[in-house]
Write a protein that holds these residues in place. Structure first.
Motif, PDB file in Angstrom:
ATOM      1  N   GLN A 236       0.641  -1.384   0.345  1.00 35.18           N
ATOM      2  CA  GLN A 236       0.189  -0.165  -0.141  1.00 35.18           C
ATOM      3  C   GLN A 236       1.134   1.446   0.141  1.00 35.18           C
ATOM      4  O   GLN A 236       0.662   2.298  -0.507  1.00 35.18           O
ATOM      5  N   ARG A 237       2.147   1.731   0.795  1.00 36.86           N
ATOM      6  CA  ARG A 237       3.052   2.721   0.449  1.00 36.86           C
ATOM      7  C   ARG A 237       3.559   2.590  -0.700  1.00 36.86           C
ATOM      8  O   ARG A 237       3.278   3.602  -1.099  1.00 36.86           O
ATOM      9  N   GLN A 238       4.179   1.509  -0.899  1.00 32.59           N
ATOM     10  CA  GLN A 238       4.620   1.316  -2.451  1.00 32.59           C
ATOM     11  C   GLN A 238       3.532   2.417  -3.357  1.00 32.59           C
ATOM     12  O   GLN A 238       4.212   3.257  -4.413  1.00 32.59           O
ATOM     13  N   ALA A 239       2.156   1.863  -3.337  1.00 36.34           N
ATOM     14  CA  ALA A 239       1.399   1.914  -4.667  1.00 36.34           C
ATOM     15  C   ALA A 239       1.005   3.735  -4.236  1.00 36.34           C
ATOM     16  O   ALA A 239       0.966   4.191  -5.204  1.00 36.34           O
ATOM     17  N   ASP A 240       1.021   4.509  -2.571  1.00 38.60           N
ATOM     18  CA  ASP A 240       0.741   5.748  -2.700  1.00 38.60           C
ATOM     19  C   ASP A 240       1.956   6.087  -3.220  1.00 38.60           C
ATOM     20  O   ASP A 240       1.600   7.459  -3.890  1.00 38.60           O
ATOM     21  N   SER A 241       3.044   5.963  -2.768  1.00 33.58           N
ATOM     22  CA  SER A 241       4.393   6.562  -3.475  1.00 33.58           C
ATOM     23  C   SER A 241       4.841   7.055  -5.017  1.00 33.58           C
ATOM     24  O   SER A 241       4.753   7.809  -5.503  1.00 33.58           O
ATOM     25  N   THR A 285       3.398   4.632 -14.834  1.00 35.29           N
ATOM     26  CA  THR A 285       2.190   3.891 -14.992  1.00 35.29           C
ATOM     27  C   THR A 285       2.591   2.342 -14.425  1.00 35.29           C
ATOM     28  O   THR A 285       0.891   1.540 -14.029  1.00 35.29           O
ATOM     29  N   ALA A 286       3.270   1.519 -15.885  1.00 37.27           N
ATOM     30  CA  ALA A 286       3.366   0.520 -16.086  1.00 37.27           C
ATOM     31  C   ALA A 286       3.848  -0.507 -14.851  1.00 37.27           C
ATOM     32  O   ALA A 286       3.283  -0.938 -13.383  1.00 37.27           O
ATOM     33  N   ILE A 287       4.499   0.939 -13.356  1.00 42.20           N
ATOM     34  CA  ILE A 287       5.609   0.293 -12.390  1.00 42.20           C
ATOM     35  C   ILE A 287       3.744   0.151 -11.591  1.00 42.20           C
ATOM     36  O   ILE A 287       3.106  -0.376 -10.685  1.00 42.20           O
ATOM     37  N   TYR A 288       3.053   0.790 -11.505  1.00 39.16           N
ATOM     38  CA  TYR A 288       1.134   0.870 -10.278  1.00 39.16           C
ATOM     39  C   TYR A 288       0.832   0.407 -11.130  1.00 39.16           C
ATOM     40  O   TYR A 288       0.308  -0.358  -9.977  1.00 39.16           O
TER      41      TYR A 288
END
Length: 359
Positions: A236-241, A285-288
């Motif tokens: 979740q933290r990675q997604a927000d970042s 975008t791809a990473i997210y």
């Protein structure tokens, strides 16, 4: 030729046994007044004990435990995800920290009992610790007065307790495990668990049962899903970042285009800044998208692993009360003293007979 005679130890015949039995019965009949006197004395003491002994109240809580699924249908998804380098925590694992009957042992642990004892309850609009209620019910401070620790209290964090406080809590936890707490499974084939708290204080029995069940079950659930929950929080933290970076990149692309709104197509160098920003947007975008996919799979794993604890029955007032009645006290005391008297008489007779044979 005659066979040599072998010496064999004397054996009691049935006739001898019956004769000794008659002698014992006759001896006890001669002592009937002594036996009756002891029985009457025991009956009187049993009657007094029935008045003095406090009733014992039992608070019962039953709940059903569903361990949750650490594999099942999700294991196929987890297997495919692992090939792609995706970690779903314990989704594909075969076990957790606690399994089976281990939750029953958790109920008996010192730390769980301590947390329940240090919980607050409200009695007549006043806050009171359960451990203080326990101490008052058993009048332990009178015993502690000789040791000079009758004014000790258990306020504040348990981490700051001294040696004496820790020692008292440990002794109380042992006493509760031995005499107060009973954790069992009524049917070995089912997952229903029964928690009984039997104590002389009705309010303590109910409140301690409630606090202990809540404390242990909450700890069990949190520990069971701790690994997968940690994985979900990290994702979740990675997604927000990454989302914040993506939003920033989109703003940079717009700013680059606005800086040169009508760029000369013959000068390609003017498009480089905006193209660089667009590449950042595509990468983000791809990473997210990948992180969001992993996050959703981890959330599914978390829901699958979370155990379900459904309370069936909770203790309610009035609790089941066990008290020794007057007649029961008289019979119990009378029979106990009568048997003790008979045993003592027979033992004394045996010693006298042995003394006579020796002489």
């Amino acid at each position: 030729m005659d066979k040599p005679k072998t010496t064999e130890p004397d054996e009691l015949s049935i006739k001898d046994v019956l004769l000794r039995y008659k002698l014992v019965v006759k001896y006890l009949k001669n002592k009937i007044l002594t036996i009756v006197a002891f029985g009457v004395l025991g009956g009187v003491l049993g009657l007094i004990y029935s008045f003095v002994k406090k009733p014992v109240y039992t608070a019962t809580c039953t709940f059903v435990l569903d361990e949750g699924k650490s594999g099942g249908g999700l294991s196929q998804v987890a297997g495919l995800a692992s090939l792609a380098g995706i970690d779903l925590g314990g989704a594909a694992g075969a076990g957790g920290v606690f399994q089976g009957d281990n939750i029953m042992e958790l109920y008996k642990s010192r730390i769980m009992i301590e947390k329940a004892l240090l919980s607050e309850i409200t009695v007549n609009n006043r806050k009171q610790l359960l451990i203080d209620r326990y101490i008052s019910a058993l009048e332990l401070r009178k015993k502690w007065k000789q040791k000079g620790i009758d004014t000790i209290n258990f306020l504040g964090s348990s981490d700051s307790f001294n040696r004496t406080q820790d020692s008292i809590i440990t002794d109380i936890a042992k006493a509760i495990n031995k005499k107060v707490l009973d954790i069992s499974k009524p049917d070995k084939k089912l997952t229903i668990i029964k928690v009984d708290i039997s104590f002389v204080d009705e309010l303590f029995a109910k409140e301690f049962n409630d606090k202990l069940v809540t404390t242990v079950n909450d700890f069990y659930i949190k520990t069971k899903i701790k690994k997968t929950s940690t994985n979900v929080n990290v994702l979740q933290r990675q997604a927000d970042s990454v989302k914040a970076v993506l939003n920033s990149s989109l703003g940079s692309v717009a700013s680059s285009i606005d800086a040169i709104p009508n760029a000369n197509p013959l000068h390609s160098i003017l498009k480089v800044p905006s193209q660089r920003k667009q590449i950042d947007v595509q990468a983000s975008t791809a990473i997210y998208a990948e992180i969001v996919k992993n996050l959703e799979l981890a959330k599914i794993s978390l829901r699958q692993e979370a155990p379900l604890i459904q309370v069936i029955d909770t203790p309610v007032f009035p609790l089941t009360k066990e008290k020794l009645g007057k007649i029961g006290g008289i019979l119990l005391g009378g029979l106990l003293f009568a048997f003790v008297c008979i045993f003592w008489l027979l033992l004394a007779r045996s010693f006298r007979e042995l003394g006579g044979k020796d002489s």
